[in-house]
Design a protein around this motif. Sequence first.
Motif, PDB file in Angstrom:
ATOM      1  N   PRO A 132       0.812  -1.223   0.000  1.00  0.00           N
ATOM      2  CA  PRO A 132       0.000   0.000   0.000  1.00  0.00           C
ATOM      3  C   PRO A 132       0.844   1.271   0.000  1.00  0.00           C
ATOM      4  O   PRO A 132       0.475   2.260  -0.629  1.00  0.00           O
ATOM      5  CB  PRO A 132      -0.823  -0.127   1.283  1.00  0.00           C
ATOM      6  N   GLN A 133       1.992   1.240   0.694  1.00  0.00           N
ATOM      7  CA  GLN A 133       2.840   2.434   0.727  1.00  0.00           C
ATOM      8  C   GLN A 133       3.369   2.787  -0.649  1.00  0.00           C
ATOM      9  O   GLN A 133       3.486   3.965  -1.007  1.00  0.00           O
ATOM     10  CB  GLN A 133       4.016   2.216   1.687  1.00  0.00           C
ATOM     11  N   THR A 134       3.684   1.766  -1.452  1.00  0.00           N
ATOM     12  CA  THR A 134       4.174   2.018  -2.810  1.00  0.00           C
ATOM     13  C   THR A 134       3.065   2.589  -3.678  1.00  0.00           C
ATOM     14  O   THR A 134       3.286   3.523  -4.458  1.00  0.00           O
ATOM     15  CB  THR A 134       4.712   0.717  -3.434  1.00  0.00           C
ATOM     16  N   ALA A 135       1.867   2.028  -3.540  1.00  0.00           N
ATOM     17  CA  ALA A 135       0.724   2.569  -4.281  1.00  0.00           C
ATOM     18  C   ALA A 135       0.451   4.003  -3.847  1.00  0.00           C
ATOM     19  O   ALA A 135       0.085   4.861  -4.660  1.00  0.00           O
ATOM     20  CB  ALA A 135      -0.515   1.698  -4.048  1.00  0.00           C
ATOM     21  N   GLY A 136       0.646   4.274  -2.550  1.00  0.00           N
ATOM     22  CA  GLY A 136       0.477   5.629  -2.044  1.00  0.00           C
ATOM     23  C   GLY A 136       1.480   6.585  -2.650  1.00  0.00           C
ATOM     24  O   GLY A 136       1.158   7.740  -2.962  1.00  0.00           O
ATOM     25  N   ASN A 137       2.710   6.124  -2.840  1.00  0.00           N
ATOM     26  CA  ASN A 137       3.726   6.952  -3.496  1.00  0.00           C
ATOM     27  C   ASN A 137       3.343   7.241  -4.939  1.00  0.00           C
ATOM     28  O   ASN A 137       3.577   8.343  -5.450  1.00  0.00           O
ATOM     29  CB  ASN A 137       5.086   6.254  -3.443  1.00  0.00           C
ATOM     30  N   ASP A 138       2.771   6.236  -5.613  1.00  0.00           N
ATOM     31  CA  ASP A 138       2.294   6.444  -6.986  1.00  0.00           C
ATOM     32  C   ASP A 138       1.281   7.590  -7.023  1.00  0.00           C
ATOM     33  O   ASP A 138       1.357   8.484  -7.869  1.00  0.00           O
ATOM     34  CB  ASP A 138       1.637   5.170  -7.521  1.00  0.00           C
ATOM     35  N   LEU A 139       0.308   7.535  -6.103  1.00  0.00           N
ATOM     36  CA  LEU A 139      -0.725   8.573  -6.062  1.00  0.00           C
ATOM     37  C   LEU A 139      -0.117   9.927  -5.715  1.00  0.00           C
ATOM     38  O   LEU A 139      -0.544  10.957  -6.239  1.00  0.00           O
ATOM     39  CB  LEU A 139      -1.799   8.207  -5.039  1.00  0.00           C
ATOM     40  N   SER A 140       0.872   9.930  -4.839  1.00  0.00           N
ATOM     41  CA  SER A 140       1.512  11.188  -4.452  1.00  0.00           C
ATOM     42  C   SER A 140       2.208  11.847  -5.636  1.00  0.00           C
ATOM     43  O   SER A 140       2.051  13.050  -5.886  1.00  0.00           O
ATOM     44  CB  SER A 140       2.512  10.927  -3.321  1.00  0.00           C
ATOM     45  N   HIS A 141       2.971  11.054  -6.390  1.00  0.00           N
ATOM     46  CA  HIS A 141       3.678  11.601  -7.553  1.00  0.00           C
ATOM     47  C   HIS A 141       2.695  12.013  -8.645  1.00  0.00           C
ATOM     48  O   HIS A 141       2.883  13.056  -9.288  1.00  0.00           O
ATOM     49  CB  HIS A 141       4.665  10.569  -8.095  1.00  0.00           C
ATOM     50  N   LEU A 142       1.650  11.217  -8.850  1.00  0.00           N
ATOM     51  CA  LEU A 142       0.631  11.567  -9.831  1.00  0.00           C
ATOM     52  C   LEU A 142      -0.107  12.827  -9.400  1.00  0.00           C
ATOM     53  O   LEU A 142      -0.444  13.681 -10.231  1.00  0.00           O
ATOM     54  CB  LEU A 142      -0.353  10.408  -9.998  1.00  0.00           C
ATOM     55  N   GLY A 143      -0.335  12.949  -8.090  1.00  0.00           N
ATOM     56  CA  GLY A 143      -1.027  14.122  -7.573  1.00  0.00           C
ATOM     57  C   GLY A 143      -0.272  15.416  -7.862  1.00  0.00           C
ATOM     58  O   GLY A 143      -0.877  16.469  -8.078  1.00  0.00           O
ATOM     59  N   MET A 176      -1.644   3.995   3.281  1.00  0.00           N
ATOM     60  CA  MET A 176      -0.904   4.402   2.093  1.00  0.00           C
ATOM     61  C   MET A 176       0.323   5.252   2.422  1.00  0.00           C
ATOM     62  O   MET A 176       1.086   5.587   1.534  1.00  0.00           O
ATOM     63  CB  MET A 176      -1.822   5.213   1.150  1.00  0.00           C
ATOM     64  N   ARG A 177       0.513   5.559   3.693  1.00  0.00           N
ATOM     65  CA  ARG A 177       1.644   6.406   4.061  1.00  0.00           C
ATOM     66  C   ARG A 177       2.931   5.587   4.109  1.00  0.00           C
ATOM     67  O   ARG A 177       2.938   4.438   4.546  1.00  0.00           O
ATOM     68  CB  ARG A 177       1.403   7.062   5.418  1.00  0.00           C
ATOM     69  N   SER A 178       4.021   6.207   3.679  1.00  0.00           N
ATOM     70  CA  SER A 178       5.304   5.511   3.658  1.00  0.00           C
ATOM     71  C   SER A 178       5.760   5.177   5.073  1.00  0.00           C
ATOM     72  O   SER A 178       5.580   5.970   6.000  1.00  0.00           O
ATOM     73  CB  SER A 178       6.375   6.378   2.973  1.00  0.00           C
TER      74      SER A 178
END
Length: 374
Positions: A132-143, A176-178
């Motif tokens: 989930p943390q990696t998916a969260g990073n994806d959303l962060s960069h996309l955001g 989703m947090r690292s």
Amino acid sequence: MATIRARKRTDGSVSYTAQIRLFRDGAQVYQESQTFARKEAAKAWVRNREAELDQPGAIERANRKGATVKEMIERYLLEMKKVRPLGKTKLATLNAIGESYFGELHDKDINSQKLVEYALWRMGKEGGDVKPQTAGNDLSHLGAVLAVARPAWGYEVDSQAMGDARKVLKKLGYNMRSRERDRRPTLDELHRLLTHFHGIQARRPTAINMLKMTGFALFSTRRQEEITRIQWADLDEVGHRVLVRDMKNPGQKIGNDVWCHLPPEAWAILQTMPKERPEIFPYNAESISASWTRACQFLEIEDLHFHDLRHEGVSRLFEMDWDIPRVASVSGHRDWNSMRRYTHLRGRGDAYVKWEWKDKILQAPVALGARLMK
């Protein structure tokens, strides 16, 4: 003008296709159709859609082709490259998103449901089975891309979509947090690494001087990218300070120049570098990271990053009973919450007070090669 036509499917059921066609001065300016299982639903869609298209500028917006996520990412990368290159992790992540199925979505089709689906897809087997943390990073960069796409370039991006998606994922139980790293190098690990780097320096004097880089990163708490940007002109000789340009900060990454104090050990290392280039450490940040990674793999030191030297440096200052403002004057942190993740104390006092490598690092010769920077 709208029409609804009934169509019989192969299974015997009936579907209803609603079509809207708009004309101006005898010429068709817009056409759109949708298929429904019930006639009442088709009629409701026609009423709502015609009301939407009756608004000023609605037809022009509906006719625009828009941009795909991949196109928005490419434009974002191009604009950011003009200012400062992105980190390799963020760059690789954004390129991967652009090449995925999500990259084919158009701006106006991005909503919270699509973002949630993407995150769940990434965490599934087909999407890479990531944490989930990696998916969260994806959303962060996309955001970061979506945040500028609408106000800067006029793309139709729902400004609430990312926030809503994160709320949904949290409600579903995904963290989703690292994960905060608590890895610090041991004195034995540093001894092995520096012995390894010392051998390389003896064989190849013009190689990246990882002895100086490691020692300076540890005692200054500076990141590798920051170290390679420091110039002799950025030093305050009287105050033993350095101007760290574009210091990493969630709210301001460009133009965030901060004066940071250099502890005596870091200042002494810096003074041993030759003044042959504008940069004090004229090396490529990615090459430094690669040298560190290769050394750790060779020595079988697990899960130790160059950035963990910053963690070690900040924690060391707290172990020496420095207070928060004084530590922040070195690390450049603006608040305690951001500094807290770097503090995992092992005891009290300075573990490096009699460290044999302090003198060895200072005495190590430096020979700058012909090609060091990018």
